[in-house]
Design a protein around this motif. Structure first.
Motif, short mmCIF file in Angstrom:
data_model
loop_
_atom_site.label_atom_id
_atom_site.label_comp_id
_atom_site.label_asym_id
_atom_site.label_seq_id
_atom_site.Cartn_x
_atom_site.Cartn_y
_atom_site.Cartn_z
N HIS A 1 3.93 -6.81 5.17
CA HIS A 1 3.26 -6.06 6.23
C HIS A 1 3.15 -6.89 7.51
O HIS A 1 3.25 -6.35 8.62
N ASP A 2 2.98 -8.20 7.36
CA ASP A 2 2.95 -9.07 8.54
C ASP A 2 4.31 -9.09 9.22
O ASP A 2 4.40 -9.05 10.46
N ARG B 1 4.81 -5.96 11.21
CA ARG B 1 4.13 -6.06 12.52
C ARG B 1 4.97 -6.88 13.51
O ARG B 1 5.09 -6.52 14.68
N ARG C 1 7.99 -4.85 14.68
CA ARG C 1 7.58 -3.81 15.61
C ARG C 1 7.14 -4.41 16.96
O ARG C 1 7.28 -3.77 17.99
N GLY C 2 6.64 -5.63 16.94
CA GLY C 2 6.28 -6.30 18.18
C GLY C 2 7.50 -6.61 19.03
O GLY C 2 7.42 -6.68 20.26
N ASP D 1 10.23 -1.68 18.94
CA ASP D 1 9.34 -0.59 18.51
C ASP D 1 10.07 0.68 18.11
O ASP D 1 9.44 1.67 17.77
N GLN E 1 0.08 1.64 4.09
CA GLN E 1 -0.11 0.63 5.14
C GLN E 1 1.18 0.40 5.91
O GLN E 1 1.18 0.31 7.15
N LEU F 1 1.91 1.13 9.85
CA LEU F 1 2.32 0.02 10.73
C LEU F 1 3.63 0.32 11.46
O LEU F 1 4.06 -0.47 12.29
#
Length: 229
Positions: free
Chosen positions: A64-65, A68, A71-72, A75, A93, A97
């Motif tokens: 999940h990290d 993120r 996506r940073g 996107d 989750q 995200l």
């Protein structure tokens, strides 16, 4: 001239899974970039993949990290998550995200290919929303706000239409309860409201609401509108 191959970045620490995907996808017109860990996966983003297949159970960066982080940096690239069976909380989750879809291991190649096509198709439609959506007998005219099943026009309440519109905009993609609640009300609203409107919508557009063909339930996660034909 042949069309260029579509680049797919596979981030998975299991060599047999990477081999399976490399062999299965390369015969379908995909070029495979392989990353055995999150660090390599982030480096291969520079290759500008058209789609990412991401295993959540990586040795160096929690899945999940990593999601993120991806996506940073990007996107819009479609991401299909691979997860262990029964990990509903992890799937939810990941979708919240920004993942586009998920598959549970073990999975079939045909199912993966279908999810990949849907995710790629959805990404193409994001910036150029089609005025008329069709799936089977269902048609939704987003300009004139006309919904039909076959030749029969269906009258929806404003909230029912808003629910269908959001699902049309993300057709083929799993939409979590939380995302739909946030789009239609606010996140504090009881999910029971959503279930009521889904049930009402199915009563109006499904031939058999108990066996829906259009608004599909993803148990414990949310809903998916059957993708455009």
């Amino acid at each position: 001239m042949s069309a260029p191959l579509i680049k797919v970045l596979v981030i998975d620490d299991e060599p047999p899974i990477r081999k399976l995907l490399r062999m299965g996808l390369s015969t379908q017109g995909y070029e495979i970039l392989e990353a055995p860990n999150g660090k390599t996966g982030l480096e291969l983003l520079a290759e500008d993949p058209a789609l990412i297949i991401l295993d959540l159970g990586l040795p160096d960066i929690q899945g999940h990290d990593l999601l993120r982080m991806i996506r940073g940096r990007n996107d819009s690239v479609p991401i299909v998550v691979l997860s262990s069976r029964g990990d509903e909380a992890g799937k939810v989750q990941a979708l919240d995200l920004g993942a586009d879809d998920y598959l549970t291991k073990p999975f079939g190649m045909d199912e993966l290919l279908a999810r990949m096509r849907a995710a790629l198709r959805h990404q193409l439609q994001v910036h150029g929303e089609r005025p008329v959506f069709r799936s089977g007998d269902l048609s939704v005219d987003l300009v004139r706000r006309i919904v039909k099943v076959g030749e029969r026009e269906v009258k929806l309440s404003p909230k029912e239409y808003d629910l269908l519109r959001v699902m049309v905009q993300h057709a083929g993609k799993v939409l979590t309860h939380r995302l739909l609640l946030k789009e239609l009300w606010d996140e504090m609203t009881d999910a029971q409201y959503l279930r009521v409107y889904v049930r009402q919508l199915r009563q109006k557009i499904e031939t058999d609401p108990e066996r829906p063909q259009f608004v599909l339930t993803e148990t414990g996660i949310g809903y998916r509108l059957r993708a455009q034909d």
